[in-house]
Motif scaffolding. Structure first.
Motif, mmCIF file in Angstrom:
data_model
loop_
_atom_site.group_PDB
_atom_site.id
_atom_site.type_symbol
_atom_site.label_atom_id
_atom_site.label_comp_id
_atom_site.label_asym_id
_atom_site.label_seq_id
_atom_site.Cartn_x
_atom_site.Cartn_y
_atom_site.Cartn_z
ATOM 1 N N ALA A 1 -19.090 -2.489 3.068
ATOM 2 C CA ALA A 1 -20.103 -1.446 2.927
ATOM 3 C C ALA A 1 -19.550 -0.062 2.603
ATOM 4 C CB ALA A 1 -20.937 -1.388 4.204
ATOM 5 N N GLY B 1 -9.283 -1.449 5.411
ATOM 6 C CA GLY B 1 -10.215 -2.167 6.261
ATOM 7 C C GLY B 1 -9.552 -2.683 7.527
ATOM 8 N N GLY C 1 -4.674 2.867 0.441
ATOM 9 C CA GLY C 1 -5.563 1.925 1.121
ATOM 10 C C GLY C 1 -6.992 2.103 0.647
ATOM 11 N N ALA D 1 -10.176 5.379 -1.586
ATOM 12 C CA ALA D 1 -11.063 5.372 -2.757
ATOM 13 C C ALA D 1 -12.267 6.286 -2.539
ATOM 14 C CB ALA D 1 -11.539 3.941 -3.046
ATOM 15 N N GLU E 1 -13.032 -0.407 8.713
ATOM 16 C CA GLU E 1 -13.862 -1.260 9.559
ATOM 17 C C GLU E 1 -15.078 -0.475 10.033
ATOM 18 O OE1 GLU E 1 -11.101 -2.750 12.358
ATOM 19 O OE2 GLU E 1 -12.606 -3.871 13.489
ATOM 20 N N PRO F 1 -17.986 1.448 -0.076
ATOM 21 C CA PRO F 1 -18.432 2.088 -1.324
ATOM 22 C C PRO F 1 -19.937 2.360 -1.339
ATOM 23 C CG PRO F 1 -17.013 0.189 -1.785
ATOM 24 C CD PRO F 1 -17.276 0.180 -0.315
ATOM 25 N N HIS G 1 0.842 -1.206 0.000
ATOM 26 C CA HIS G 1 0.000 0.000 0.000
ATOM 27 C C HIS G 1 0.877 1.256 0.000
ATOM 28 C CE1 HIS G 1 -4.090 -1.489 0.199
ATOM 29 N NE2 HIS G 1 -3.806 -2.283 1.213
HETATM 30 O O1 KG4 Z 1 -7.125 -1.850 1.183
HETATM 31 P P1 KG4 Z 1 -8.346 -2.710 1.201
HETATM 32 O O2 KG4 Z 1 -8.850 -3.267 -0.100
HETATM 33 O O3 KG4 Z 1 -8.134 -3.958 2.139
HETATM 34 C C1 KG4 Z 1 -7.428 -3.956 3.329
HETATM 35 O O4 KG4 Z 1 -6.163 -4.131 3.276
HETATM 36 O O5 KG4 Z 1 -8.103 -3.762 4.374
HETATM 37 O O6 KG4 Z 1 -9.476 -1.868 1.932
HETATM 38 C C2 KG4 Z 1 -10.793 -2.340 2.053
HETATM 39 C C3 KG4 Z 1 -11.582 -1.352 2.890
HETATM 40 C C4 KG4 Z 1 -12.972 -1.846 3.264
HETATM 41 O O7 KG4 Z 1 -13.187 -1.568 4.624
HETATM 42 C C5 KG4 Z 1 -13.886 -1.004 2.365
HETATM 43 O O8 KG4 Z 1 -15.172 -0.807 2.905
HETATM 44 C C6 KG4 Z 1 -13.102 0.291 2.277
HETATM 45 O O9 KG4 Z 1 -11.746 -0.124 2.171
HETATM 46 N N1 KG4 Z 1 -13.508 1.081 1.107
HETATM 47 C C7 KG4 Z 1 -14.171 2.255 1.193
HETATM 48 C C8 KG4 Z 1 -14.437 2.675 -0.140
HETATM 49 N N2 KG4 Z 1 -13.904 1.735 -0.988
HETATM 50 C C9 KG4 Z 1 -13.343 0.770 -0.193
HETATM 51 N N3 KG4 Z 1 -14.551 2.980 2.258
HETATM 52 C C10 KG4 Z 1 -15.206 4.126 2.013
HETATM 53 N N4 KG4 Z 1 -15.526 4.580 0.774
HETATM 54 C C11 KG4 Z 1 -15.157 3.898 -0.325
HETATM 55 N N5 KG4 Z 1 -15.445 4.344 -1.535
#
Ligand code: KG4
Ligand code: ZN
Length: 365
Positions: free
Chosen positions: A188, A146, A281, A285, A173, A190, A125
């Motif tokens: 949740a 997450g 991370g 996004a 989380e 996105p 990351h």
């Molecule tokens: O980096 P990642 O793919 O996996 C980890 O290493 O944790 O991050 C996933 C996290 C999830 O909690 C997901 O809900 C969050 O990133 N996420 C978002 C969005 N896209 C992904 N949180 C808020 N808004 C978004 N658009």
């Protein structure tokens, strides 16, 4: 032996619920080319359970890893003989899944007689913005996903110093759990962002953890509990929209407040040098989060870089690039490299200020 450029590295990522492989080429002058990036999501397998089930994840990685790696090589138009090294995530993450990707990488490295690089997922990351943007070292990194929420000073590959971390939950989380309470499917984040569109962020008052406190640590558990309680009492879609907007604003605000504190420390240590903020991370996004952090960077005299959305969430291109940068620096690993469920990027800081007290399994992030 000094490796000869360009370096063509296969990356493998299996630490959570995505089986991913990618081929990245690193030129002698640091040019980066992503030749392929394949991400196979297991979300549908886990959705009925409201979260990632480790056994299901490990099994799905075993079943799909060879096909995903094969496609990454085919998409890149690269044969295995052309690979300089194999980089695989060795942690932190769900250990059953990590073992699948790492073992697959070891087998390829052994069969091809190429070096293995055991990559820390968080370092992946950390370099992810460098896949597409000019983001030279050193930089201040906000890593929000997450499983992690940290501020790090990144001096170079393998040289991170932690300035702050979450004392309870990660921001992603909080998005996932509150989104779940609002009836949104996992993950949740996105969906919560879409729900928040047009909502009134000022209607619900939410707790402001650590506001005004010294240091750069985060806390999201109070917000998570308060918002989940509020969500349970809501009946209309307009109510849910307003709460989603308030939650998103509260998370963005805390990320900005703590990053602002870290910027002060970072700017003191790097007086006179260009100041850069990189955000990476899954949570990077989120457009509202990105906008808020970019505005903060501008106000504080920092340049701003964040990866495109596809490289914010888990992918193997970032693992391949971390591997290529490590290879260029002569940092390779033996075939006895172990899969690590917990593996802090800055091990010294994690030992000094553990975020989990004894009795739990030690610092994860
Ligand atoms: O980096 P990642 O793919 O996996 C980890 O290493 O944790 O991050 C996933 C996290 C999830 O909690 C997901 O809900 C969050 O990133 N996420 C978002 C969005 N896209 C992904 N949180 C808020 N808004 C978004 N658009
Ligand atoms: Zn991740």
């Amino acid at each position: 032996m000094t490796p000869t450029h360009p370096l063509t590295v296969l990356g493998i990522e299996t630490s959570c619920d995505e089986t991913a492989a990618a081929v990245v080429r690193l030129g002698a002058r640091g040019s980066v080319e992503v030749l392929s990036s394949v991400v196979l999501s297991q979300i549908a397998d886990h959705a009925p359970f409201g979260g990632v089930v480790p056994e299901i994840a490990a099994r799905a990685h075993v079943e799909t890893i060879d096909g995903v790696v094969g496609r990454a090589l085919a998409d890149a138009g690269v044969t295995v003989a052309q690979l300089s090294a194999i980089a695989a995530t060795a942690g932190p993450g769900l250990v059953g899944g990590v073992m699948v990707g790492l073992s697959f990488g070891k087998a390829m490295a052994l069969a091809l007689g190429r070096p293995l690089i055991a990559v820390n997922h968080l370092e992946g990351h950390a370099v992810s913005a460098r896949l597409t943007a000019d983001a030279p070292y050193p930089f201040l990194l906000l890593l929000v996903s997450g499983g992690h929420c940290q501020l790090l000073e990144v001096a170079g590959i393998g040289a991170c110093r932690r300035l702050g971390t979450t004392i309870d939950d990660a921001a992603g989380e909080a998005f996932d759990k509150i989104g779940g309470a609002l009836g949104l499917a996992y993950p949740a984040g996105p969906a919560l962002e879409r729900l928040a569109e047009g909502g009134d962020a000022t209607r619900f008052a939410l707790p402001r953890a650590l506001a005004g406190r010294e240091g750069c640590d985060f806390s999201f558990s109070g917000l998570k509990t308060a918002a989940a309680r509020l969500a349970a009492g809501l009946t209309t879609q307009a109510d849910r929209r307003d709460l989603a907007a308030a939650v998103q604003a509260a998370i963005a605000r805390q990320l900005c407040e703590r990053t602002a504190a870290a910027m002060k420390t970072y700017a003191r240590a790097h007086a006179g040098a260009p100041l850069r903020l990189v955000v990476a991370g899954g949570v990077a996004a989120n457009a509202a989060v990105r906008r808020a952090l970019e505005a903060l960077a501008t106000a504080e005299g920092f340049s701003f870089a964040a990866p495109p959305l596809a490289y914010c969430t888990d992918n193997a291109a970032m693992i391949a690039l971390a591997g290529a940068e490590r290879l260029a620096a002569g940092l390779t690993d033996g075939l006895d490299a172990v899969a690590r469920p917990r593996w802090p990027l800055d091990e010294a800081a994690a030992r000094l200020h553990p975020t989990h007290v004894a009795g739990r399994k030690g610092a994860k992030a």
